[in-house]
Design a protein around this motif. Structure first.
Motif, PDB file in Angstrom:
ATOM      1  N   LEU A  96       0.831  -1.204   0.000  1.00 30.78           N
ATOM      2  CA  LEU A  96       0.000   0.000   0.000  1.00 30.78           C
ATOM      3  C   LEU A  96       0.865   1.254   0.000  1.00 30.78           C
ATOM      4  O   LEU A  96       0.633   2.202  -0.750  1.00 30.78           O
ATOM      5  CB  LEU A  96      -0.879  -0.019   1.252  1.00 30.78           C
ATOM      6  N   ASP A 119       1.148   4.057  -2.917  1.00 31.25           N
ATOM      7  CA  ASP A 119       0.967   5.445  -2.563  1.00 31.25           C
ATOM      8  C   ASP A 119       2.155   6.277  -3.056  1.00 31.25           C
ATOM      9  O   ASP A 119       1.995   7.313  -3.688  1.00 31.25           O
ATOM     10  CB  ASP A 119       0.876   5.510  -1.042  1.00 31.25           C
ATOM     11  N   TRP A 120       3.358   5.771  -2.779  1.00 31.50           N
ATOM     12  CA  TRP A 120       4.560   6.490  -3.211  1.00 31.50           C
ATOM     13  C   TRP A 120       4.617   6.610  -4.711  1.00 31.50           C
ATOM     14  O   TRP A 120       4.989   7.639  -5.250  1.00 31.50           O
ATOM     15  CB  TRP A 120       5.830   5.778  -2.732  1.00 31.50           C
ATOM     16  N   GLU A 128       2.256   6.651  -6.838  1.00 32.75           N
ATOM     17  CA  GLU A 128       1.325   7.651  -7.343  1.00 32.75           C
ATOM     18  C   GLU A 128       1.835   9.058  -7.043  1.00 32.75           C
ATOM     19  O   GLU A 128       1.815   9.945  -7.898  1.00 32.75           O
ATOM     20  CB  GLU A 128      -0.057   7.447  -6.722  1.00 32.75           C
ATOM     21  N   ASN A 129       2.331   9.232  -5.815  1.00 34.07           N
ATOM     22  CA  ASN A 129       2.847  10.549  -5.462  1.00 34.07           C
ATOM     23  C   ASN A 129       4.048  10.927  -6.315  1.00 34.07           C
ATOM     24  O   ASN A 129       4.217  12.085  -6.698  1.00 34.07           O
ATOM     25  CB  ASN A 129       3.239  10.597  -3.990  1.00 34.07           C
ATOM     26  N   LEU A 130       4.891   9.921  -6.588  1.00 32.76           N
ATOM     27  CA  LEU A 130       6.059  10.169  -7.416  1.00 32.76           C
ATOM     28  C   LEU A 130       5.617  10.614  -8.810  1.00 32.76           C
ATOM     29  O   LEU A 130       6.149  11.574  -9.366  1.00 32.76           O
ATOM     30  CB  LEU A 130       6.912   8.896  -7.494  1.00 32.76           C
ATOM     31  N   ALA A 131       4.605   9.930  -9.344  1.00 32.39           N
ATOM     32  CA  ALA A 131       4.106  10.285 -10.672  1.00 32.39           C
ATOM     33  C   ALA A 131       3.536  11.702 -10.658  1.00 32.39           C
ATOM     34  O   ALA A 131       3.783  12.499 -11.571  1.00 32.39           O
ATOM     35  CB  ALA A 131       3.049   9.285 -11.114  1.00 32.39           C
TER      36      ALA A 131
END
Lengths: 218, 479
Positions: A161, A165-166, A168-171
């Protein structure tokens, strides 16, 4: 040497020695690899690890061949030295190149899509975070009276998870900093392919063929 | 200069069963070009969602626009090619840990410039200027992972400046930033607006310090169906309610000799990378008291809490109830001390709100105390309707409230709070503090609270420790 060329050479050498059985060439490659590793001034601990970690699979293979098959000492020796050649040639490539140089070279010289190049770099930068995240998840579990063992699905659920999350945040972070998959980019640091990169690549391969062929004839 | 126009915008995060509950419902507003606008509203009203739609990140990454549109200078956001967008609009995120792709400060700036196809010869000059503008030239070669929350936000602003974005969006950017750094960032933004005519839009639930900078105050209501520009008078009134409470004359007591130490440090040294954060000959935190710990960004407050929780190495001695923390078994340690993480997501172990609460109650050290009080607490915190929600889909403020509640339910004797009040609107803040005070008293807990936000804290805390020049010290004043 150009990082992409360096890795290509390492892979080609590894492929080639997988199909040949000349232990002297394996040994020579391992020694050359070791010399290159030494130029990167590795720590003593790393050197020790480099020597002992391959020892396990190498001796296991050699012993297995000696005891279980009738291929003989020669073949056991070939397998033993082959493992060391793999490890030392591979390490010679990785230890003398920084990840960001490799990624830049892959993007600029090998022309892999920048999405993959930076995705890989982003993931690599996350590695130390993943280790500390697992510790934090286990602590968070203990603090709630829930022991999360190394085999607990919950530990992996949380870790996955967190990674999702990372990612998506990175993207989102990359997008907001102007990154776009197909758009052209400029490069602050140009990684060039020079004539001696070709020379080293082709020269090394030719030498390898000559050596393999020479020993094969004997 | 750019005008942001929101026209009858509705936005939804579709649920598993195909329903489309509206997070934002028929919103319209125009954020004036070259202005400094502040967007406020209670936790969970959809401020972050609106900001991400304006920046073009949504619906690309999440959710759907069910009606209406956002226009930037009369062009629909979705029609602007991604590669041009960076020069028009840039965004600074709520969570400082999640906005960089590279490993060092300099590389992140260069990465952004490369994306904009800046000529390599011009890059260094732009990087120099951006770092200088935010006064962080000394952070240039630092690893981003090793920076504190406030330092990361400064780097994020430097990236935006280097990119020369016309419109700067900041989504609750000061949640983990100390007052000094916050003032610095605000004054830099104000300078960008005045001298370079940037359009600036900040979302924040806390209106302190803004009145001298902002031109327009927009309010998004709790249900996300009305976005209004307040007129001068209404804005003044709303701001006045948030005037920084003069905390300088609030006096707190100093520890007395009869206080019992629960956490005791001797010759304690904490480091991060090569930097020494804390070097402390002797220091105690006292039993059954609530201690506030303050200090500038990057001084090592969070690191100290991590060390007490055995999540950061230390040298010297750190005793919890006379036991050396480093030598204690995890299981035994975490029955005596719990850390309420700065990042609420790290606390959650289950999927839904109800499951989270059930787990805490099951393993609580005071289950009977909490059994009948939980529904009341949930109601006070406005979480009672959210029981079936997946915790990760809650808003920043809702997550924080749930996290604090579930850790209070554990009733661990020593609880360490790392910035528990970030993302909470004014009413939530009051409620959370009241609940913490009650529980700490009834369950005889010891609390150590790291917080930048000091409003109303004099009613909650007993003692105040400051961290400055690598030293922890008890002080009498709150400010």
């Amino acid at each position: 040497m150009n990082p992409s060329f360096k890795f290509l050479l390492a892979v080609l050498i590894a492929l080639e020695i997988s199909f040949t059985s000349t232990w002297i060439v394996n040994l020579a490659l391992a020694v050359i690899g070791l010399l290159l590793i030494l130029t990167s001034r590795p720590t003593f601990k790393r050197l020790i690890l480099l020597f002992f970690v391959p020892l396990i699979p190498a001796s296991a293979l050699a012993v297995a061949i000696l005891l279980q098959s009738n291929a003989g000492i020669h073949f056991a020796l070939v397998l033993f030295t082959r493992i060391y050649a793999y490890v030392f040639v591979g390490s010679a490539a990785t230890l003398t190149t920084t990840v960001s140089d490799l990624v830049m070279s892959l993007e600029q010289n090998a022309h892999i899509p920048s999405k993959f190049a930076y995705g890989f770099l982003g993931a690599f930068n996350l590695l130390p975070k993943i280790v500390s995240e697992v510790n934090i998840i286990r602590a968070a579990g203990n603090m709630r009276g829930q022991a999360l063992h190394i085999w607990s699905p919950q530990l992996y659920f949380k870790a996955i998870l967190a990674s999702l999350d990372w990612s998506e945040n990175l993207a989102e972070a990359m997008t907001s900093h102007g990154f776009s998959e197909e758009a052209p980019r400029t490069y602050f640091k140009r990684i060039r392919v020079r004539w001696w990169d070709w020379l080293v690549l082709i020269g090394s391969l030719v030498l390898l063929q000559v050596a393999l062929f020479g020993f094969h004839l004997q | 200069m750019a005008t942001i126009a929101v026209n009858h915008l509705s936005f939804s995060y579709p649920t598993e069963d195909g329903q489309k509950p509206l997070t934002l419902n028929d919103l319209s507003a125009t954020f004036p070009s070259g202005g400094f606008s502040l967007l406020t509203g209670p936790s969970g009203s959809g401020k972050s969602t609106l900001m991400k739609i304006i920046s073009g990140l949504y619906p690309k990454f999440s959710g759907v626009i069910t009606a209406g549109e956002v226009r930037l200078n009369d062009t629909k956001i979705s029609d602007i090619p991604e590669s041009d967008r960076g020069q028009l609009v840039a965004m600074m995120f709520q969570n400082p840990n999640q906005q960089f792709a590279m490993d060092t400060v300099e590389r992140e700036l260069i990465f952004a410039l490369e994306n904009q196809q800046v000529a390599p010869d011009h890059m260094m000059a732009r990087v120099d200027r951006a770092l200088d503008y935010v006064e962080i030239t000394d952070l240039r070669h630092r690893q981003l992972n090793s920076l504190s929350g406030g330092e990361k936000q400064k780097v994020a602003l430097a990236v935006i400046i280097a990119m020369r974005a016309d419109t700067i969006l900041l989504d609750e950017p000061f949640a983990s930033v100390d007052p000094v750094a916050r003032q610095l960032l605000l004054s830099k933004l104000s300078r960008l607006q005045r001298e370079e005519h940037k359009t600036i839009l900040i979302s924040d639930h806390d209106l302190e310090d803004y009145d001298q900078y902002i031109d327009h105050l927009f309010v998004l209501n709790g249900t996300g169906d009305s976005l209004t520009l307040l007129d001068q008078k209404a804005a003044q009134q709303k701001m006045a309610a948030f005037q920084r409470q003069d905390t300088s004359n609030k006096q707190l007591q100093l520890p007395t000799t009869t206080d019992q130490a629960v956490i005791a440090a001797h010759q304690l040294t904490l480091t991060a990378g090569n930097a020494t954060l804390i070097s402390q000959p002797a220091m105690n935190f006292f039993k059954h008291h609530i201690t506030l710990l303050t200090g500038a960004n990057g001084t090592g407050k969070s690191t100290l809490l991590l060390a007490i929780s055995k999540l950061h190495q230390y040298s010297g001695s750190l005793l919890l109830n006379q036991n050396e923390v480093a030598k204690m078994h995890r299981k035994q340690l975490y029955q005596q001390v719990a850390l309420i993480f700065q990042d609420a997501d790290q606390q959650f172990l289950n999927v839904t709100v109800a499951e989270e609460l059930a787990l805490s109650l099951k393993n609580s050290q005071q289950p009977t105390y909490f059994m009948d009080r939980i529904p009341g607490f949930l109601k006070q915190l406005h979480l009672e309707q959210l029981q079936d929600h997946v915790v990760y889909t809650l808003s920043g403020g809702q997550k924080k409230k749930l996290q604090i509640l579930e850790m209070l339910i554990m009733a661990t004797p020593v609880e360490l709070f790392d910035e528990p009040f970030t993302g909470l609107d004014f009413t939530s803040l009051q409620t959370v503090m009241a609940i913490m005070k009650t529980v700490a008293h009834d369950c005889q807990q010891t609390m150590v609270i790291v917080s930048h936000q000091l409003f109303g804290l004099d009613a909650l805390v007993d003692y105040h420790v400051t961290l400055k020049n690598q030293q922890l010290q008890y002080v009498g004043g709150l400010a």
